[in-house]
Every structure is written in C-alpha cells, then in structure tokens.
Design an enzyme around this catalytic site. Structure first.
Site, PDB file in Angstrom:
ATOM      1  N   GLU A  53      -3.008  61.955  65.602  1.00  0.00           N
ATOM      2  CA  GLU A  53      -3.167  63.293  66.172  1.00  0.00           C
ATOM      3  C   GLU A  53      -1.923  63.643  66.975  1.00  0.00           C
ATOM      4  O   GLU A  53      -1.405  62.815  67.733  1.00  0.00           O
ATOM      5  CB  GLU A  53      -4.392  63.356  67.096  1.00  0.00           C
ATOM      6  CG  GLU A  53      -5.719  63.033  66.431  1.00  0.00           C
ATOM      7  CD  GLU A  53      -6.154  64.034  65.379  1.00  0.00           C
ATOM      8  OE1 GLU A  53      -5.603  65.166  65.371  1.00  0.00           O
ATOM      9  OE2 GLU A  53      -7.016  63.688  64.562  1.00  0.00           O
ATOM     10  N   CYS A 108      -6.681  58.634  59.621  1.00  0.00           N
ATOM     11  CA  CYS A 108      -6.561  58.372  58.200  1.00  0.00           C
ATOM     12  C   CYS A 108      -5.991  56.992  57.934  1.00  0.00           C
ATOM     13  O   CYS A 108      -5.731  56.211  58.844  1.00  0.00           O
ATOM     14  CB  CYS A 108      -5.649  59.424  57.563  1.00  0.00           C
ATOM     15  SG  CYS A 108      -6.111  61.126  57.964  1.00  0.00           S
ATOM     16  N   ARG A 156      -8.225  60.228  53.763  1.00  0.00           N
ATOM     17  CA  ARG A 156      -8.399  61.166  54.868  1.00  0.00           C
ATOM     18  C   ARG A 156      -9.749  61.080  55.554  1.00  0.00           C
ATOM     19  O   ARG A 156     -10.796  61.071  54.912  1.00  0.00           O
ATOM     20  CB  ARG A 156      -8.214  62.614  54.382  1.00  0.00           C
ATOM     21  CG  ARG A 156      -8.228  63.595  55.560  1.00  0.00           C
ATOM     22  CD  ARG A 156      -8.029  65.020  55.133  1.00  0.00           C
ATOM     23  NE  ARG A 156      -7.899  65.859  56.325  1.00  0.00           N
ATOM     24  CZ  ARG A 156      -8.326  67.100  56.428  1.00  0.00           C
ATOM     25  NH1 ARG A 156      -8.910  67.684  55.399  1.00  0.00           N
ATOM     26  NH2 ARG A 156      -8.180  67.773  57.554  1.00  0.00           N
ATOM     27  N   ASP A 168      -2.429  69.442  62.240  1.00  0.00           N
ATOM     28  CA  ASP A 168      -1.309  69.069  63.102  1.00  0.00           C
ATOM     29  C   ASP A 168      -0.278  68.236  62.352  1.00  0.00           C
ATOM     30  O   ASP A 168       0.901  68.203  62.724  1.00  0.00           O
ATOM     31  CB  ASP A 168      -1.810  68.317  64.338  1.00  0.00           C
ATOM     32  CG  ASP A 168      -2.682  67.120  63.991  1.00  0.00           C
ATOM     33  OD1 ASP A 168      -3.500  67.232  63.063  1.00  0.00           O
ATOM     34  OD2 ASP A 168      -2.561  66.079  64.656  1.00  0.00           O
ATOM     35  N   SER A 214     -11.394  63.624  58.014  1.00  0.00           N
ATOM     36  CA  SER A 214     -11.116  65.020  58.375  1.00  0.00           C
ATOM     37  C   SER A 214     -11.456  65.286  59.838  1.00  0.00           C
ATOM     38  O   SER A 214     -12.629  65.242  60.218  1.00  0.00           O
ATOM     39  CB  SER A 214     -11.912  65.965  57.474  1.00  0.00           C
ATOM     40  OG  SER A 214     -11.641  65.694  56.121  1.00  0.00           O
ATOM     41  N   ILE A 215     -10.435  65.573  60.644  1.00  0.00           N
ATOM     42  CA  ILE A 215     -10.619  65.884  62.062  1.00  0.00           C
ATOM     43  C   ILE A 215     -10.144  67.308  62.357  1.00  0.00           C
ATOM     44  O   ILE A 215     -10.897  68.138  62.828  1.00  0.00           O
ATOM     45  CB  ILE A 215      -9.860  64.881  62.957  1.00  0.00           C
ATOM     46  CG1 ILE A 215     -10.312  63.438  62.663  1.00  0.00           C
ATOM     47  CG2 ILE A 215     -10.061  65.222  64.440  1.00  0.00           C
ATOM     48  CD1 ILE A 215     -11.751  63.148  63.000  1.00  0.00           C
TER      49      ILE A 215
END
Length: 500
Positions: free
Chosen positions: A74, A2, A47, A96, A49-50
């Site tokens: 991450e 992001c 964002r 996360d 998106s993952i």
C-alpha cells in the site's frame, strides 16, 4: 495486498505460473501475467483486492504497453501523489500501485524516495527491469538466479524450487538491471538529546502515532484491529475507533488467559465489535505444520508468537480484509524484558536501533506470513517512517523509566488519557505469553520430543544451532513440510541471536 513473482532474462511462463500458484493465498481474488514482447522476461501477480477492488487488477500498464508493474503493498501518500501525476498521465485504475508506475515514468529510479508505504514491486520497461522493497522490509521479496536470469517472488516457498541460491531482497533497496542493487534508506542514526523536553516529546509521540494510524485507515474494503489487550494494540485500536464507528477487533488465547480478559476490557471501554477465539492444545498440534509452512521458519520464539497470530488472522479474515497491528512499538520504545538488562542508555539506544533494522526477517515476517496465509492484509502504524525517526530522537531514559523500570514509559504517558489505567500500566508480556500459548505449548510438547530424542536430533543437524527440545520439534516439522527446504533454511533468521 498481493503476491508477485517473475523471471527476467528469459521467457518461462510455466515456472512463473507455478510460483503464482504457490502464492494463491496472498491473492485469491485475481491473477495476471505479463510476457515481454521483446522476450526480456515474465511478470506474474496474484491479487488481494484492497484499493479499487473492481478495476485494480494487475499487471498495470503505463503510457507504453511495454512499461508494466506488478506490486504488493500500500502507498499511503497515494492521495497526495495523484493530483500532480494526473496532470501528466492518464490513470486507468484507482489503484495506488498505478501511482508507483507513473511516478517511475516521470522520475525514473529516484521515484522510490517519494513513496510512503509498505511495498515490493517490479517494473518492466522495455528490456529494462526495476524492482524495489520498502524502507523497513514490511513486505517481503526474495530473489535468485536461474540460468543467468533474475528470479523473484514474495515468499521463499514460491522460489525455492527454481533457484539453488535464494536470498532476501534487502529492505530499503532497489534493483536496476542497468546498475544493480542500491540502498535508498537506512534507519536514521541520531544521537538523542539527553536533556530533551519530556512533555514536548510526549505530545509529539501522541500526534505522530495518531497520524500514523489514520494514514493506514485508507481502504476500499472492511478494516479491523488485532486487540491483544496489551498497550500497543490497545493504542492502535483506540485511535482507529475515533475514526471508525463500527470497528471490529480480534483476540485469541486459551480460556482464562490474561490477553483474553484484557482485550474484553479494552473492547468494552472503546465500544468495539469484538470477536475472540479460544485455542486448545489439540488444535495447535493439528495446525502446527501449516503454521510453520506459512511462517517459513523454525525459530522457537518466532513459532511461539506465530501460533496466536495464525488463529487471530483466521478469525479476522471472516470479517475484514485489512488489519492494524501494534508491531514495532517494542523495538522503538524498549518493550522487551531483555532491554532492562542493558547497562547504560547509549548501549540501549544502539540496541533499539539495531532491533528496528532487524524486524524485516523476524517479527515482520511473522505478521506478513500469518496474515497473508488467510488472505488478510496487515498494517503496522508504529513503523511509519516519521514514527521511526521520532523513536531515534527520544532519549533511552524516557523509554525505560521509573523505579522499578517501566518499559515504553513515554508511550504510556502519551496515551494514558485514552485507555483504562490498568491497560496503560499493564506489565509487558509477549504475545505468546499473554495469550497463554506458552502454557499451552508446555502441555502439547510433552508429547512432542523428549530431551534424549532432541539431543540425538541436534547431532544430526548441528548447522541449525537448535536450542531446545521444543525447537528441535519445530525444525523436524519444518523439514517435513517443505519438499526442498535447503534454500528456505539458508534464509531463516534467529530472533534470539541479538548482540548487545
């Protein structure tokens, strides 16, 4: 992955929104903003998106509505953190990033010590503010002051128009509005055992690399690998392929380049779904302003390696959202040619440690900017903290070994059964050399700036310490693509300036 931005110390939604708009390539999927009810500040988020694509939009709120996080990155130990945190906190998402916030709610500023990942985040806690950047500086963050308020953003271009004095947020550091900046991580300074058991270290390298790659396969969206055909990307791909049945790989270069041929060989050997793109001088010249704008640098070496990275990222973004790269292996295992000229092993060991500590604003900046320019998340398994610690323990004579000297010897030995021998023992070439970019640039730059023009240009910009007509050309483009380049110029690192 992001983009984050914000101002703490005043309410200025307009400026934060402008910064967010500049970062839209980092997060095209959603945007969000938090305005402090106590008028303490504003946090913004773009964002990509993952994790939890449907429910993980940010800002994310904690147990109190005035406790909020915006984050980029991450957290790979999220699955391990979740059970203990879920006993005390109600999770509203499967992201996360929410785990970072609850860990902070549980342990305060000491929570960063438990995070395993790549990240830059900011937390609003009532009138208090807390921000942190990952240990190596894989994810970017910059800050400055505006009317005594703390301004921050993921990229220089987003913050440059709002602050006269912009600085890089140091890697391995957190900032608290109550206590200021504090360092929580430094690359270990370990004196390796000269008589260490080589076979045992070879096994440990294999196990640590494999664990580092597997950890980075965490994703709720498609994932692939950059595959140049060099040792590092081939190892990363080989390990990932053992866990992903239909693995996409990506390669670029000029027609007939060594990387293109080697990548095809590795792809066939590992049975990946391979994609390649052939670049031309004309296309590079057309895209160079965009590449330099994305990169936020004019450094000759960095721009050269950014060119193939730009086109590989563009190609990969058509198929996946997450990519694994081999970044960091050269610095850990002595992969660059200049290491061979270092006169003794103790000096080489110190230089390798220095190389790892300087990655944040050089090669890691390139990987981050050129992948994110195409809304693609790049992950770097070789820069796992356990991998870095192991790298410092391995004696230099096991990294450069043989007669003639072979770079990354121990890494090659650790994976010689997993790849074709012509790949394992292939001569090291930098990304820009193997892809043919250097040859391509020679053709292109013949029309760019002559030596006489470069000399005159150097005299106009002595502060830039421009090394060649090529770098003068990049600097000229750099000055054209940014409206207010001064703050960005102050943060340009020079890859070539390596004390030994």
């Amino acid at each position: 992955m992001c983009g984050i931005a914000g101002i703490w110390g005043q309410i200025d939604q307009t400026s934060v929104k402008k910064m967010m708009d500049t970062l839209i390539h980092r997060g095209p999927d959603a945007e969000g903003m938090f305005v402090s009810p106590t008028k303490a500040g504003v946090l913004g988020h773009r964002r990509l998106s993952i994790m939890d694509p449907q429910g993980g939009n940010q800002p994310i709120y904690g147990d109190r509505q005035a406790r909020v996080i915006v984050g980029n990155g991450e957290i790979y130990n999220f699955p391990q953190l979740l059970p203990q945190l879920a006993e005390r906190f109600k999770f509203r998402t499967k992201s996360d990033t929410e785990a970072i916030l609850h860990l902070y709610e549980d342990q305060g500023i000491e929570s960063v010590d438990q995070l395993d990942g790549m990240y830059a985040f900011a937390i609003a806690d009532g009138d208090k503010f807390f921000a942190a950047r990952d240990p190596i500086g894989i994810k970017p963050l910059y800050y400055g002051k505006k009317d005594n308020a703390f301004v921050f953003a993921s990229e220089l271009k987003a913050i440059a128009n709002f602050c006269d004095n912009v600085q890089e947020f140091p890697a391995g550091t957190f900032f608290s509005s109550e206590t200021g900046f504090s360092t929580f991580y430094q690359v270990p300074d370990i004196q390796p055992e000269v008589d260490a058991d080589a076979d045992a270290l070879i096994r440990e390298v294999r196990e640590t690399v494999e664990a580092s790659v597997v950890k980075r396969l965490m994703s709720d969206v498609p994932l692939g690998c950059f595959l140049s055909g060099g040792l590092d990307s081939s190892i990363t791909t080989a390990v990932a392929r053992q866990h992903i049945e239909k693995l996409h790989t990506f390669s670029v270069g000029i027609e007939g380049s060594k990387d293109i041929k080697a990548a095809r060989l590795v792809s066939q050997y590992l049975d990946t779904i391979h994609h390649e793109y052939l670049i031309t001088p004309k296309e590079v010249q057309e895209k160079l302003p965009e590449i330099i704008y994305s990169l936020e640098s004019f450094d000759q070496d960095l721009v050269r390696s950014a060119i193939p990275c730009y086109f590989t990222s563009r190609l990969a973004a058509e198929y996946v959202k997450v990519i694994l790269t081999g970044e960091g292996a050269d610095e850990l295992f002595a992969g660059y040619t200049y290491y061979k000229g270092i006169p003794d092993n103790d000096t080489l060991h110190r230089e390798l440690r220095r190389s790892v500590t300087s990655l944040h604003n050089i090669n890691l900046q390139r990987v981050d900017r050129l992948t994110m320019a195409h809304s693609l998340e790049g992950r770097v398994p070789f820069l796992d903290l356990k991998m870095i610690e192991l790298g410092q323990r391995i004696p230099a004579h096991l990294k450069l070994a043989g007669d003639p000297l072979v770079e990354k010897w121990i890494l090659r030995k650790a994976f010689e059964d997993l790849l074709p021998s012509e790949i394992v023992w292939r001569t090291k070439e930098q990304f820009d050399e193997g892809s043919g970019t250097v040859d391509l640039l020679t053709q292109m730059l013949a029309k760019g700036m002559s030596e006489d023009e470069a000399q005159a240009y150097r005299q106009k910009h002595p502060e830039a310490r421009l090394r060649s007509a090529e770098e003068c050309y990049y600097h000229q483009i750099f000055m054209d693509v940014f409206e207010q380049p001064e703050s960005i110029l102050a943060n340009v690192a020079r890859w070539s300036e390596r004390p030994v």
